[in-house]
Scaffold this motif. Structure first.
Motif, mmCIF file in Angstrom:
data_model
loop_
_atom_site.group_PDB
_atom_site.id
_atom_site.type_symbol
_atom_site.label_atom_id
_atom_site.label_comp_id
_atom_site.label_asym_id
_atom_site.label_seq_id
_atom_site.Cartn_x
_atom_site.Cartn_y
_atom_site.Cartn_z
ATOM 1 N N ILE A 1 0.836 -1.203 0.000
ATOM 2 C CA ILE A 1 0.000 0.000 0.000
ATOM 3 C C ILE A 1 0.868 1.249 0.000
ATOM 4 O O ILE A 1 0.596 2.209 -0.728
ATOM 5 C CB ILE A 1 -0.972 -0.008 1.200
ATOM 6 N N PHE A 2 1.932 1.246 0.805
ATOM 7 C CA PHE A 2 2.824 2.396 0.847
ATOM 8 C C PHE A 2 3.494 2.617 -0.503
ATOM 9 O O PHE A 2 3.579 3.750 -0.978
ATOM 10 C CB PHE A 2 3.870 2.215 1.952
ATOM 11 N N TRP B 1 2.353 1.753 -3.444
ATOM 12 C CA TRP B 1 1.323 2.247 -4.352
ATOM 13 C C TRP B 1 1.077 3.734 -4.108
ATOM 14 O O TRP B 1 0.954 4.514 -5.042
ATOM 15 C CB TRP B 1 0.039 1.450 -4.150
ATOM 16 N N LEU B 2 1.027 4.122 -2.843
ATOM 17 C CA LEU B 2 0.805 5.511 -2.490
ATOM 18 C C LEU B 2 1.939 6.397 -3.014
ATOM 19 O O LEU B 2 1.695 7.448 -3.607
ATOM 20 C CB LEU B 2 0.687 5.654 -0.971
ATOM 21 N N THR C 1 1.762 6.599 -6.929
ATOM 22 C CA THR C 1 0.664 7.432 -7.419
ATOM 23 C C THR C 1 0.917 8.911 -7.135
ATOM 24 O O THR C 1 0.584 9.761 -7.963
ATOM 25 C CB THR C 1 -0.687 7.010 -6.816
ATOM 26 N N GLN C 2 1.535 9.210 -6.004
ATOM 27 C CA GLN C 2 1.853 10.606 -5.695
ATOM 28 C C GLN C 2 2.910 11.148 -6.647
ATOM 29 O O GLN C 2 2.835 12.298 -7.087
ATOM 30 C CB GLN C 2 2.315 10.742 -4.238
#
Length: 87
Positions: free
Chosen positions: A64-65, A67-68, A71-72
């Motif tokens: 999740i990190f 992916w975050l 995307t940022q």
């Protein structure tokens, strides 16, 4: 098949005190006697599953990190490109 060792008389007495008929109490005890203890989870089985869940949870947090962050970064790149295009 590993038999489950239980005090059948004590279980029948407890069930009778709790409102079961003699026939119902004996039926419950007979059902317990047919349980294959080899199919029941042991404490070590449960600890093993807990460890796997903790590992999976940690891996999920990392995913999740990642992916975050990605995307940022993509959003930042998009905004920079839009600003450059507009100026």
């Amino acid at each position: 098949m590993t038999a489950l060792t239980i005090d059948t008389l004590a279980i029948v007495q407890v069930l009778r005190k709790r409102g079961f008929s003699e026939e119902q109490a004996i039926g419950v005890v007979e059902a317990f006697r047919e349980i294959d203890a080899g199919l029941l989870a042991t404490k070590s089985d449960i600890r093993e599953v807990e460890a796997k869940i903790e590992t999976s949870s940690a891996n999920l947090k990392v995913d999740i990190f990642r992916w975050l962050v990605v995307t940022q970064m993509a959003l930042g790149g998009f905004l920079l490109a839009a600003l450059k295009f507009l100026s």
